[in-house]
Design a protein around this motif. Structure first.
Motif, PDB file in Angstrom:
ATOM      1  N   ALA A 115       0.821  -1.207   0.000  1.00 31.26           N
ATOM      2  CA  ALA A 115       0.000   0.000   0.000  1.00 31.26           C
ATOM      3  C   ALA A 115       0.856   1.258   0.000  1.00 31.26           C
ATOM      4  CB  ALA A 115      -0.927   0.003   1.218  1.00 31.26           C
ATOM      5  N   PHE A 116       2.085   1.148   0.484  1.00 32.26           N
ATOM      6  CA  PHE A 116       2.981   2.302   0.532  1.00 32.26           C
ATOM      7  C   PHE A 116       3.715   2.516  -0.789  1.00 32.26           C
ATOM      8  CE2 PHE A 116       2.202   1.432   4.923  1.00 32.26           C
ATOM      9  CZ  PHE A 116       2.356   2.637   5.579  1.00 32.26           C
ATOM     10  N   ARG A 117       3.796   1.476  -1.611  1.00 34.95           N
ATOM     11  CA  ARG A 117       4.567   1.580  -2.853  1.00 34.95           C
ATOM     12  C   ARG A 117       3.845   2.454  -3.876  1.00 34.95           C
ATOM     13  NH1 ARG A 117       5.071  -4.437  -2.010  1.00 34.95           N
ATOM     14  NH2 ARG A 117       7.156  -4.753  -1.107  1.00 34.95           N
ATOM     15  N   LEU A 118       4.610   3.252  -4.604  1.00 34.08           N
ATOM     16  CA  LEU A 118       4.030   4.042  -5.690  1.00 34.08           C
ATOM     17  C   LEU A 118       3.405   3.137  -6.736  1.00 34.08           C
ATOM     18  CD1 LEU A 118       6.542   6.963  -6.379  1.00 34.08           C
ATOM     19  CD2 LEU A 118       4.168   7.152  -5.633  1.00 34.08           C
ATOM     20  N   ALA A 119       4.121   2.070  -7.094  1.00 37.79           N
ATOM     21  CA  ALA A 119       3.612   1.084  -8.052  1.00 37.79           C
ATOM     22  C   ALA A 119       3.494  -0.258  -7.340  1.00 37.79           C
ATOM     23  CB  ALA A 119       4.550   0.969  -9.246  1.00 37.79           C
ATOM     24  N   THR A 120       2.368  -0.913  -7.499  1.00 29.59           N
ATOM     25  CA  THR A 120       2.150  -2.176  -6.805  1.00 29.59           C
ATOM     26  C   THR A 120       3.138  -3.246  -7.264  1.00 29.59           C
ATOM     27  OG1 THR A 120       0.529  -3.894  -6.299  1.00 29.59           O
ATOM     28  CG2 THR A 120       0.424  -2.923  -8.495  1.00 29.59           C
ATOM     29  N   ALA A 121       3.531  -4.125  -6.336  1.00 27.64           N
ATOM     30  CA  ALA A 121       4.363  -5.285  -6.653  1.00 27.64           C
ATOM     31  C   ALA A 121       3.518  -6.555  -6.687  1.00 27.64           C
ATOM     32  CB  ALA A 121       5.481  -5.427  -5.618  1.00 27.64           C
ATOM     33  N   VAL A 122       2.194  -6.396  -6.592  1.00 29.16           N
ATOM     34  CA  VAL A 122       1.278  -7.538  -6.595  1.00 29.16           C
ATOM     35  C   VAL A 122       0.855  -7.840  -8.028  1.00 29.16           C
ATOM     36  CG1 VAL A 122      -0.919  -8.438  -5.751  1.00 29.16           C
ATOM     37  CG2 VAL A 122       0.470  -6.964  -4.269  1.00 29.16           C
ATOM     38  N   PRO A 123       1.025  -9.067  -8.493  1.00 31.33           N
ATOM     39  CA  PRO A 123       0.625  -9.391  -9.870  1.00 31.33           C
ATOM     40  C   PRO A 123      -0.894  -9.496 -10.006  1.00 31.33           C
ATOM     41  CG  PRO A 123       1.386 -11.369  -8.756  1.00 31.33           C
ATOM     42  CD  PRO A 123       1.649 -10.224  -7.814  1.00 31.33           C
ATOM     43  N   ASN A 124      -1.365  -9.339 -11.238  1.00 31.70           N
ATOM     44  CA  ASN A 124      -2.777  -9.547 -11.571  1.00 31.70           C
ATOM     45  C   ASN A 124      -3.726  -8.666 -10.762  1.00 31.70           C
ATOM     46  OD1 ASN A 124      -2.025 -11.655 -13.391  1.00 31.70           O
ATOM     47  ND2 ASN A 124      -1.876 -13.045 -11.627  1.00 31.70           N
ATOM     48  N   MET A 125      -3.312  -7.422 -10.514  1.00 33.55           N
ATOM     49  CA  MET A 125      -4.200  -6.486  -9.828  1.00 33.55           C
ATOM     50  C   MET A 125      -5.193  -5.930 -10.836  1.00 33.55           C
ATOM     51  SD  MET A 125      -3.936  -5.922  -6.536  1.00 33.55           S
ATOM     52  CE  MET A 125      -4.372  -4.230  -6.241  1.00 33.55           C
ATOM     53  N   LEU A 126      -6.454  -6.288 -10.681  1.00 30.54           N
ATOM     54  CA  LEU A 126      -7.477  -5.839 -11.619  1.00 30.54           C
ATOM     55  C   LEU A 126      -8.231  -4.617 -11.116  1.00 30.54           C
ATOM     56  CD1 LEU A 126      -8.922  -9.277 -12.756  1.00 30.54           C
ATOM     57  CD2 LEU A 126      -7.058  -7.943 -13.744  1.00 30.54           C
ATOM     58  N   VAL A 127      -7.900  -4.172  -9.906  1.00 25.87           N
ATOM     59  CA  VAL A 127      -8.537  -2.994  -9.327  1.00 25.87           C
ATOM     60  C   VAL A 127      -7.625  -1.791  -9.528  1.00 25.87           C
ATOM     61  CG1 VAL A 127      -9.371  -1.922  -7.203  1.00 25.87           C
ATOM     62  CG2 VAL A 127      -9.780  -4.342  -7.619  1.00 25.87           C
ATOM     63  N   SER A 128      -8.188  -0.665  -9.911  1.00 25.08           N
ATOM     64  CA  SER A 128      -7.420   0.570  -9.989  1.00 25.08           C
ATOM     65  C   SER A 128      -7.102   1.014  -8.575  1.00 25.08           C
ATOM     66  CB  SER A 128      -8.235   1.648 -10.712  1.00 25.08           C
ATOM     67  OG  SER A 128      -7.554   2.870 -10.711  1.00 25.08           O
ATOM     68  N   ARG A 129      -5.808   1.082  -8.222  1.00 16.02           N
ATOM     69  CA  ARG A 129      -5.420   1.393  -6.852  1.00 16.02           C
ATOM     70  C   ARG A 129      -4.540   2.627  -6.787  1.00 16.02           C
ATOM     71  NH1 ARG A 129       0.215   1.385  -5.819  1.00 16.02           N
ATOM     72  NH2 ARG A 129       0.144   0.165  -3.912  1.00 16.02           N
ATOM     73  N   LEU A 130      -4.505   3.244  -5.600  1.00 13.99           N
ATOM     74  CA  LEU A 130      -3.653   4.379  -5.320  1.00 13.99           C
ATOM     75  C   LEU A 130      -2.771   4.031  -4.130  1.00 13.99           C
ATOM     76  CD1 LEU A 130      -6.297   7.267  -5.476  1.00 13.99           C
ATOM     77  CD2 LEU A 130      -4.544   6.797  -7.192  1.00 13.99           C
ATOM     78  N   PRO A 131      -1.511   4.508  -4.100  1.00  9.85           N
ATOM     79  CA  PRO A 131      -0.696   4.327  -2.895  1.00  9.85           C
ATOM     80  C   PRO A 131      -1.299   5.098  -1.733  1.00  9.85           C
ATOM     81  CG  PRO A 131       0.383   5.823  -4.420  1.00  9.85           C
ATOM     82  CD  PRO A 131      -0.803   5.258  -5.143  1.00  9.85           C
ATOM     83  N   ILE A 132      -1.029   4.666  -0.537  1.00 10.02           N
ATOM     84  CA  ILE A 132      -1.767   5.133   0.629  1.00 10.02           C
ATOM     85  C   ILE A 132      -1.192   6.403   1.253  1.00 10.02           C
ATOM     86  CG2 ILE A 132      -0.639   4.043   2.628  1.00 10.02           C
ATOM     87  CD1 ILE A 132      -3.495   2.644   3.026  1.00 10.02           C
ATOM     88  N   LEU A 133      -0.008   6.839   0.815  1.00 10.61           N
ATOM     89  CA  LEU A 133       0.687   7.940   1.460  1.00 10.61           C
ATOM     90  C   LEU A 133       0.322   9.306   0.890  1.00 10.61           C
ATOM     91  CD1 LEU A 133       4.233   6.368   1.696  1.00 10.61           C
ATOM     92  CD2 LEU A 133       2.837   7.035   3.642  1.00 10.61           C
ATOM     93  N   ALA A 134       0.272  10.303   1.757  1.00  8.23           N
ATOM     94  CA  ALA A 134       0.183  11.704   1.354  1.00  8.23           C
ATOM     95  C   ALA A 134       1.591  12.301   1.360  1.00  8.23           C
ATOM     96  CB  ALA A 134      -0.727  12.463   2.315  1.00  8.23           C
ATOM     97  N   ALA A 135       1.701  13.590   1.050  1.00  2.00           N
ATOM     98  CA  ALA A 135       2.957  14.350   1.142  1.00  2.00           C
ATOM     99  C   ALA A 135       4.092  13.698   0.373  1.00  2.00           C
ATOM    100  CB  ALA A 135       3.350  14.562   2.606  1.00  2.00           C
ATOM    101  N   GLN A 136       3.786  13.200  -0.831  1.00  5.50           N
ATOM    102  CA  GLN A 136       4.807  12.642  -1.726  1.00  5.50           C
ATOM    103  C   GLN A 136       5.602  11.513  -1.082  1.00  5.50           C
ATOM    104  OE1 GLN A 136       7.173  15.888  -3.252  1.00  5.50           O
ATOM    105  NE2 GLN A 136       5.413  16.949  -4.111  1.00  5.50           N
ATOM    106  N   GLY A 137       4.927  10.720  -0.246  1.00  6.47           N
ATOM    107  CA  GLY A 137       5.562   9.547   0.362  1.00  6.47           C
ATOM    108  C   GLY A 137       6.427   9.851   1.562  1.00  6.47           C
ATOM    109  N   LEU A 138       6.247  11.002   2.178  1.00  5.81           N
ATOM    110  CA  LEU A 138       7.100  11.440   3.267  1.00  5.81           C
ATOM    111  C   LEU A 138       6.655  10.857   4.607  1.00  5.81           C
ATOM    112  CD1 LEU A 138       9.507  13.512   3.333  1.00  5.81           C
ATOM    113  CD2 LEU A 138       7.873  15.142   4.278  1.00  5.81           C
ATOM    114  N   ALA A 139       7.625  10.406   5.399  1.00  6.75           N
ATOM    115  CA  ALA A 139       7.387  10.020   6.793  1.00  6.75           C
ATOM    116  C   ALA A 139       8.262  10.906   7.673  1.00  6.75           C
ATOM    117  CB  ALA A 139       7.718   8.550   7.031  1.00  6.75           C
ATOM    118  N   LEU A 140       7.724  11.341   8.795  1.00  5.78           N
ATOM    119  CA  LEU A 140       8.409  12.303   9.659  1.00  5.78           C
ATOM    120  C   LEU A 140       8.955  11.619  10.902  1.00  5.78           C
ATOM    121  CD1 LEU A 140       5.727  15.121   9.438  1.00  5.78           C
ATOM    122  CD2 LEU A 140       7.692  14.718   7.948  1.00  5.78           C
ATOM    123  N   ALA A 141      10.230  11.876  11.166  1.00  8.43           N
ATOM    124  CA  ALA A 141      10.902  11.317  12.339  1.00  8.43           C
ATOM    125  C   ALA A 141      11.298  12.450  13.274  1.00  8.43           C
ATOM    126  CB  ALA A 141      12.138  10.532  11.912  1.00  8.43           C
TER     127      ALA A 141
END
Length: 635
Positions: free
Chosen positions: A353-379
């Motif tokens: 869900a975090f990946r920009l492009a899915t690594a799961v084969p045969n995905m027939l559903v149009s999906r979006l990655p789950i992150l906001a802020a261009q994939g940023l995590a704050l530490a």
């Protein structure tokens, strides 16, 4: 015959996925929940990305976790990290100049860098430093909860060894951060605004400032709280976790015991349940809920906290009944919606869900990655801290959001500031209210700011420096009054120097006070070169008009039998005397989402049911319109 079997297989897979989508939608636990993450502006994103983590070394806790698993496998334990190397190294974006103290000062040995050595999973929510699950209720304060209640409380006690499960003496108040970082209306706030508070000012504890779901406007006006909060200032950095390298770095950070903040669109999540992984030695999480991707438009911007991970967790994301490598692994997330939500207040989110492009084969559903802020995590991390010099000042204004403060210093040979320090609070924050949140009268506020970064000498040589209090009032007709400005010894509380000629008021102007060797005459207001326009009235009590022309239709994502059905609700723009800031969407009388656009896609519906939708408009002050006409649609 082979072709027939292939077609049957594809149809079976599509049918399975169709059932999977309906089941996951029915698991949605988000109806009527409050969120509150404001989208980061391009300028805020640049600041959040200023300091990036580039290398992490295993600390003592990480080695204990790694070696525990190695012993179980009959492997030799790894040695301790070489002495003198920092736990992590950072790099500063070139546009911001010099490196941070944790930068690449020690890169001669990588012996303690994780590499491929990580435990199968960790759960930092089980550490005594992590507080119990909290509940933001109906207030849009998720950023305060994720950054301050969860991350700050955990990081402070991770360093000090205190127990946040049995005591609240080091559990920090989300109200402190949210009320200081917002605009005085319950419209949420951004990560950058919150970071400015916890990094520059620290925070007060929950026992000092209890959470109040009905108070998002008043500021803590106890001067002693502002002084003690400074000791809890955090150090900030970030990482990008929307690819496999970033996911690996996040796991290293978690293995060291830390947690991460991130943004998502929770109303657009798609849910599943964890299945038995036949290749894992144990499956303790089977049946728990897991989010696997997003569908439709991005709805429900929300701040959350990553607390752990597990590589063996499997969710059958594509519904083919096979364990695909891209389906393995999940992060554990803490939410601020109480312990009745999700898995006792937590939720698993698949790595995919975090990946920009899915690594799961045969995905027939149009999906979006789950992150906001261009994939940023704050530490953010905590190191015990004692300030060297404090500035204490008292001021009053009926519109605190019109105040802009800066601190500065120079050598005593000049009266031109040379080094600047900008606060996170009292810089165009809080909306047009007095410090206590009222609109009818101004009140005095006495605040402490940390001036340690401006001190280049010892306290007994302050005569070698000048210190500046730079202030601007951008509101015409309501003056800003400075009643006192002092330099204070943090250890003794003694006043080391103070400004004369006070109180002093300015109106829609700028000025500076100077304490040091060079000063004497009372300060004179300096007119603003280009006067700013008068802001909106101090308080806006007029609600927007109700949205008109609400309609609903069925929309599909994907193709063929796997097409996922959502209800798309549309309406005409509402009007307001100041401006509409967002729209709230109600399904069957319960709020299910919000948006700034004129349409909303609701994917959490099931076939065979009827739904009624209404929409309201909300302005920047939180005034909500009457509900629109109701439109009913059947799936």
């Amino acid at each position: 015959m082979k072709k027939i079997l292939q077609v049957i297989g594809v149809l079976a897979l599509a049918g399975a996925l169709n059932v999977l989508y309906v089941n996951m939608s029915s698991l949605s636990p988000n109806q009527g929940r409050a969120t509150g993450l404001k989208e980061a502006t391009p300028e805020e994103l640049k600041k959040l990305k200023k300091v990036k983590i580039k290398k992490i070394r295993a600390n003592k806790l990480a080695l204990e976790r790694i070696n525990s698993e190695r012993r179980e496998r009959g492997q030799a334990p790894l040695p301790e990290a070489p002495a003198g190397l920092p736990e992590y190294e950072t790099e500063v974006s070139p546009e911001f100049g010099a490196s941070e103290p944790t930068g690449s000062a020690s890169t001669s040995s990588d012996g303690s860098v994780f590499g491929a050595t990580l435990p199968t999973g960790v759960d930092n929510s089980n550490l005594v430093s992590f507080p119990v699950i909290g509940d933001q209720g109906t207030q849009n304060s998720c950023v305060g909860w994720s950054t301050t209640y969860y991350l700050m409380s955990h990081e402070v006690c991770l360093t000090l060894g205190c127990n946040n499960k049995t005591s609240r003496t080091k559990v920090f108040s989300p109200r402190w951060t949210y009320n200081l970082a917002s605009d005085g209306a319950d419209g949420g706030t951004s990560f950058e605004a919150a970071r400015g508070i916890t990094e520059k000012h620290g925070a007060v504890t929950l026992s000092e400032l209890p959470y109040n779901v009905n108070d998002y406007r008043s500021w803590d006006l106890n001067p002693e709280h502002w002084r003690t909060a400074i000791s809890w200032r955090l150090k900030s950095s970030s990482m990008i976790i929307n690819n496999d390298a970033g996911i690996a770095m996040a796991k290293e950070w978690l293995t060291n015991g830390h947690v991460l903040n991130f943004g998502t669109y929770i109303f657009s999540w798609t849910y599943n349940t964890i299945k038995t992984n036949p290749n894992a030695s144990s499956n303790p999480f089977v049946g728990q809920k897991i989010a696997t991707y997003m569908t439709g438009s991005k709805q429900g911007p929300h701040a959350m906290t990553i607390v752990g991970f597990n590589d063996d967790i499997w969710s059958d994301i594509n519904g083919d009944g096979q364990v695909d490598a891209g389906e393995l692994g999940a992060f554990k997330i803490a939410n601020s919606w109480g312990s009745s939500w999700g898995n006792s207040g937590f939720m698993w989110i698949s790595y995919d869900a975090f990946r920009l492009a899915t690594a799961v084969p045969n995905m027939l559903v149009s999906r979006l990655p789950i992150l906001a802020a261009q994939g940023l995590a704050l530490a953010q991390t905590y190191t015990p801290y004692t300030p060297k010099l404090l500035m204490r000042f008292t001021l009053s204004h009926l519109a605190r959001g019109a105040i802009m403060l800066d601190l500065a210093s120079s050598s005593s040979s000049t009266t031109t500031p040379q080094t600047y320090w900008r606060p996170g609070a009292l810089y165009m924050r809080g909306g047009y209210y007095a410090f206590d949140g009222s609109t009818s009268r101004e009140v005095d506020g006495t605040f402490y700011f940390d001036a340690s970064d401006l001190l280049t000498t010892s306290l007994d040589q302050l005569n070698l420096q000048n210190f500046y209090f730079l202030y601007v009032d951008t509101y015409s007709g309501n003056p800003l009054t400075i009643r006192s400005f002092e330099l204070v010894d943090p250890a003794s509380g003694a006043v080391l120097a103070s400004s004369g000629g006070l109180p002093l008021s300015i109106d829609n102007a700028r000025n500076q006070l100077i304490v040091g060797n060079a000063i004497s005459p009372p300060p004179t207001p300096i007119p603003t070169p280009t006067p700013t326009s008068t802001p909106a009235p101090v308080v806006d009590t007029q609600a927007p008009s109700a949205p008109m022309g609400v309609s609903a239709l069925l929309a599909t994502n994907g193709k063929g039998r796997k097409a996922a059905v959502a209800v798309k609700v549309q309406w005409s723009a509402a009007s307001d005397n100041v401006g509409v800031s967002k729209y709230l969407i109600y399904r069957n009388g319960v709020k299910v989402g919000e948006t700034t656009s004129l349409s909303y896609s609701d994917g959490a519906t099931v076939a065979g049911a009827s739904y009624s939708y209404q929409v309201t408009a909300v302005d920047a002050q939180g005034n909500e319109s009457l509900k629109s006409n109701s439109v009913t649609i059947s799936r």
